[in-house]
Each structure stands twice: as structure tokens, then as C-alpha cells.
Write an enzyme that holds these catalytic residues in place. Structure first.
Site, PDB file in Angstrom:
ATOM      1  N   GLU A 157       0.871  -1.183   0.000  1.00 24.63           N
ATOM      2  CA  GLU A 157       0.000   0.000   0.000  1.00 24.63           C
ATOM      3  C   GLU A 157       0.903   1.227   0.000  1.00 24.63           C
ATOM      4  O   GLU A 157       1.326   1.713   1.039  1.00 24.63           O
ATOM      5  CB  GLU A 157      -0.931  -0.002   1.212  1.00 24.63           C
ATOM      6  N   ALA A 174      -2.630   9.184   5.436  1.00 35.50           N
ATOM      7  CA  ALA A 174      -1.477   9.334   6.323  1.00 35.50           C
ATOM      8  C   ALA A 174      -0.146   9.090   5.613  1.00 35.50           C
ATOM      9  O   ALA A 174       0.907   9.150   6.241  1.00 35.50           O
ATOM     10  CB  ALA A 174      -1.606   8.362   7.493  1.00 35.50           C
ATOM     11  N   HIS A 185      -6.847   4.914  -2.489  1.00 32.90           N
ATOM     12  CA  HIS A 185      -6.117   6.170  -2.326  1.00 32.90           C
ATOM     13  C   HIS A 185      -6.147   6.930  -3.650  1.00 32.90           C
ATOM     14  O   HIS A 185      -5.116   7.324  -4.192  1.00 32.90           O
ATOM     15  CB  HIS A 185      -4.678   5.916  -1.862  1.00 32.90           C
ATOM     16  N   ASN A 223     -12.812   5.212   2.420  1.00 34.28           N
ATOM     17  CA  ASN A 223     -11.710   5.973   3.011  1.00 34.28           C
ATOM     18  C   ASN A 223     -10.658   6.264   1.954  1.00 34.28           C
ATOM     19  O   ASN A 223     -10.292   5.394   1.169  1.00 34.28           O
ATOM     20  CB  ASN A 223     -11.093   5.200   4.183  1.00 34.28           C
ATOM     21  N   ALA A 224     -10.169   7.500   1.933  1.00 33.43           N
ATOM     22  CA  ALA A 224      -9.141   7.959   0.989  1.00 33.43           C
ATOM     23  C   ALA A 224      -9.627   7.865  -0.452  1.00 33.43           C
ATOM     24  O   ALA A 224      -8.900   7.430  -1.353  1.00 33.43           O
ATOM     25  CB  ALA A 224      -7.834   7.196   1.181  1.00 33.43           C
ATOM     26  N   HIS A 268     -13.830   4.597  11.190  1.00 33.03           N
ATOM     27  CA  HIS A 268     -13.610   4.880   9.772  1.00 33.03           C
ATOM     28  C   HIS A 268     -14.907   4.959   8.967  1.00 33.03           C
ATOM     29  O   HIS A 268     -15.001   5.722   8.007  1.00 33.03           O
ATOM     30  CB  HIS A 268     -12.701   3.816   9.153  1.00 33.03           C
ATOM     31  N   ASP A 302      -7.551  -1.507  10.623  1.00 35.04           N
ATOM     32  CA  ASP A 302      -6.699  -0.376  10.256  1.00 35.04           C
ATOM     33  C   ASP A 302      -5.280  -0.625  10.738  1.00 35.04           C
ATOM     34  O   ASP A 302      -4.316  -0.298  10.055  1.00 35.04           O
ATOM     35  CB  ASP A 302      -7.239   0.931  10.867  1.00 35.04           C
TER      36      ASP A 302
END
Length: 200
Positions: A54, A65, A119, A143-144, A174, A197
Site C-alpha cells: 500500500e 497518512a 487512495h 476511506n481515501a 472509519h 486499520d
């Protein structure tokens, strides 16, 4: 890895993929080699099912992050070289499809690893194209990535449309539990992977 495996097992995780974060290439390579060593040696507790790459192939707009200074495109860092460092143990790689060289990476890697979209700020059409090229998974849905919008469904909409397997971080932070329930109802429990996570 022994400590991580035992910790995860104690909290209900049966299998995990140690995951890299976006950092200097040398640091990623050290992490890949160490994870491959742990897999060969064996650990107690939760089983290591492979390695999750990732980063560094993530969008700066949706980096979360991850360190923006270390983000790279697939043209800048060759996935094949990282896989050789990992001794073939990378099982999952996250790619933002809008990056330069992403389509080529997806086509080349999808025959041997699970390519996951995440992402990413890519729109619906770009994400559907990535699924057509061989991506089959979504990294931590919702998320992202851009939110689902009725005129611009983005990656969330493409995940639903394509039939991809999606990850959900079900820690109550989340994602709201109602969204978790709605996703499972919409996709079915065979298309949803519950993940941790797992940050400090």
C-alpha cells in the site's frame, strides 16, 4: 512479526497481510525482505497470508497518512523489482488508476497478484477502466477516495458496478455502522472483506 501475529490473533484477526506505507524505496525494500523472511520462518498467532503493498502508487490528493514526498508513479518505481525483493510474496498492491503508468501496471500485475484500487481521486469512468484492465479489489472502501455522489459516483460507484471485492474497516470510526450494513446488503458478504486499520 511474531509480536504482530500474536497481537492480531488475540483480537480476532486470523490472517493478515503486513502492509507497507509510503516511504523511501530503500525502507520499503527492507520491509518487504523482512516480511518475506517472516513468512519463510513461520510465526505463531495470526497467519501471514502475503504482503500488501500500500504505497507508493497513491494519489497525492487522497494520500491519507502517507508521506506525500515519497509518493511515486508506477513509471518511477517498477513493481516487478519490488516483487523480486519480496521473493514473490506481494499478494495485494494498491494503485490509484489516474497515475502515469497505472494501466500498464494493472494489466501486467493482475495475472499474478490482486490489484486493488484505492487512495484515488479518479472518476467513475477511470475506475471502471481499471477494473476492465484487471483490477478486482478496492482498498478500504469509502476511506481515501471521493464520496459517492449521485452525478459523480467515483470509485465507490465503480466498486458497486464492477462487482469488485471491497475492504471495510469496521472499527466504528472509519465508517458508520449503517454504511457497513448497507454495503453488505448491496454487495453480499462474499464481496466484503473486513480489515483492521492496524495502526499504532
Amino acid at each position: 512479526f511474531e509480536a504482530m501475529s500474536r497481537f492480531h490473533a488475540a483480537h480476532g484477526t486470523t490472517t493478515y497481510l503486513p502492509s507497507t506505507v509510503t516511504m523511501a524505496r530503500e525502507s520499503i525494500e527492507r520491509a518487504l525482505a523482512a516480511a518475506a523472511d517472516a513468512m519463510e520462518r513461520g510465526v505463531g498467532g495470526a497467519r501471514i497470508g502475503g504482503i500488501n503493498l500500500e504505497g507508493p502508487y497513491l494519489s497525492e490528493k487522497k494520500r491519507g497518512a502517507h508521506d506525500p514526498a515519497q509518493l511515486r508513479t508506477p513509471r518511477e518505481v517498477d513493481f516487478g523489482e519490488l516483487q523480486r525483493t519480496a521473493r514473490g510474496n506481494i499478494r495485494l498492491v494498491t494503485v490509484a488508476p489516474e497515475l502515469d503508468g497505472a494501466a500498464e501496471l494493472i494489466r501486467a500485475a493482475s495475472g499474478s497478484v490482486t490489484v486493488s484500487i484505492g487512495h484515488s481521486a479518479a472518476g467513475f469512468d477511470a475506475c471502471m477502466a481499471a477494473f476492465a484492465q484487471g483490477a478486482a479489489h478496492v482498498t478500504h472502501l469509502f476511506n481515501a477516495m471521493n464520496s459517492l455522489h449521485h452525478r459523480d459516483p467515483g470509485l465507490v460507484g465503480a466498486a458497486y458496478e464492477s462487482g469488485a471485492v471491497v475492504e471495510l474497516i469496521c472499527d466504528g470510526v472509519h465508517i458508520h455502522p449503517a454504511v457497513v450494513r448497507a454495503t453488505v446488503k448491496l454487495l453480499g458478504d462474499d464481496k466484503v472483506v473486513l480489515i483492521s486499520d492496524s495502526m499504532m
